[in-house]
Design an enzyme around this catalytic site. Structure first.
Site, PDB file in Angstrom:
ATOM      1  CE  LYS A  13       5.655  -9.620   8.671  1.00 56.61           C
ATOM      2  NZ  LYS A  13       6.635  -8.918   8.909  1.00 56.61           N
ATOM      3  CG  ASN A  35       4.042  -6.461  22.702  1.00 59.15           C
ATOM      4  OD1 ASN A  35       4.032  -6.477  23.314  1.00 59.15           O
ATOM      5  ND2 ASN A  35       3.479  -7.109  21.749  1.00 59.15           N
ATOM      6  CB  VAL A  36       9.263  -2.795  19.418  1.00 57.67           C
ATOM      7  CG1 VAL A  36      10.346  -2.187  19.251  1.00 57.67           C
ATOM      8  CG2 VAL A  36       8.778  -4.333  19.214  1.00 57.67           C
TER       9      VAL A  36
END
Ligand code: NAI
Length: 343
Positions: free
Chosen positions: A80, A180-181
């Protein structure tokens, strides 16, 4: 600052601190485990108050990527990246290009994708400096739709194991975060017969859910107190913590947010309260399933099948957890480590 002794360090293979004099870039790249392949993971931009907070976040996120990618059998290990800064004020083409050059110097040891604070356009900027980017337009595309679909599929397993039900008809879901989700998940749930209570810090998003989906809404601070069947954290990490666990009035916690538990011990706290928790890195793996195949033989039908298989993976986790009297997270962590040790 604590690095080696940080409780989040968890034997990371590499932690790289990135600074660029010209743009003022401050970033951290963490590579947790490359057993499954070179690291892959999103790049987040967030105004962390301290470097320690940024470090702890990137370490927890990259470990979760290792487990997420192990579960889906991807050819990537866990990594990440975080850029320390406010995406609304501090983001610039020069800063993103400096970040991409830092990734490029790793010569394929890390492939980045989009995360909170970055957009697909930012990936296009990254791509000017490095080829080690996935999620570009015209390729595997936006990760949000497959993530939302995977959560919807995973929730079917939660329905069965947490509520003893097979259908969403009349099931009440409290959703935190309609981005968005979260919004896409909301649309799917309503289409399947669920009713929603929603919260978001952006009023327009709440209004859209009320008008378009018939959702009820509450203030962002009170979403934890809603009496519902399922709480779906789809905003930022750390939603499930010492303060919020006692407030929850649901039977299931399952949603998109990465690191939705402030600490792993909050999985035990949910378990003690009889709340079924779907490990975040299992249920939100749909986007990773999609993106991780971008550079290989990309086959939409196969990917859809793999996303739908999230429900089966959760069934296994919940069944083992029930049999052993353990929390689903401890079972999932053990299963992920077994996959890694076999690889
Ligand atoms: P997003 O930034 O589009 O949406 C987040 C939403 O949460 C925004 O609408 C924001 O206003 C809202 N929000 C922020 N703080 C809030 C609060 N305190 N209360 C209520 N709402 C709040 O992000 P996206 O892409 O939808 O991702 C959501 C979560 O899912 C993130 O934690 C992300 O790391 C995780 N995730 C996303 C994936 C993806 O494919 N986009 C994949 C896997 C995980």
């Amino acid at each position: 600052m604590e690095v080696w002794s940080s409780p989040e360090f968890d034997e990371h293979e590499k932690v790289i601190f990135v600074a660029d004099r010209e743009t003022g870039l401050r970033a951290i790249i963490a590579i947790h485990d490359t057993t499954m392949g070179p690291a892959g993971g999103g790049c987040r931009m967030w105004p962390y108050e301290t470097t320690q907070a940024a470090l702890d976040d990137v370490l927890r996120l990259s470990r979760a990527m290792t487990y997420k990618l192990a579960f889906i059998g991807a050819r990537y290990g866990g990594g990440k990246a975080v850029i320390i800064g406010d995406a609304h004020k501090d983001k610039s083409e020069a800063l993103l290009r400096a970040m991409a050059r830092a990734v490029d110097k790793l010569a394929g040891a890390m492939t980045i994708s989009e995360d909170v604070g970055l957009t697909v356009d930012d990936l296009v900027t990254f791509n000017k400096e490095t080829q080690h980017v996935v999620g570009l337009p015209g390729q595997s595309g936006d990760t949000s739709p497959p993530t939302a679909y995977g959560i919807f599929c995973g929730l079917k397993s939660c329905l069965r194991h947490g509520l003893g039900r097979e259908s969403f008809d009349g099931v009440h879901v409290a959703i935190q975060g309609l981005g968005n989700v979260g919004f896409r998940l909301a649309e799917r749930l309503v289409a399947a017969g669920a009713r929603l209570t929603v919260a978001d810090t952006v009023p327009d998003r709440v209004a859209r859910a009320k008008v378009g989906l018939g959702a009820e809404s509450v203030d962002a601070d009170t979403i934890y107190d809603v009496k519902a069947d399922i709480f779906a954290p789809c905003a930022l990490g750390g939603a499930i913590n010492d303060e919020t666990v006692p407030r929850l009035r649901v039977k299931v916690v399952a949603g998109a947010a990465n690191n939705q538990l402030h600490r792993d011990r909050h999985a035990e706290a949910l378990h003690e309260r009889g709340i079924l928790y779907a490990p975040d890195y299992v249920i939100n793996g749909g986007g990773a399933i999609n993106a991780s195949q971008e550079k290989f033989a990309y086959d939409e039908a196969r990917i859809r099948g793999e996303i739908e298989a999230i429900a089966g993976k959760l069934n296994t986790i919940f069944e083992r957890a029930a049999k052993e009297g353990k929390s689903p997270l401890s079972v999932a962590n053990r299963m992920a480590k077994e996959i890694l040790s076999r690889a």
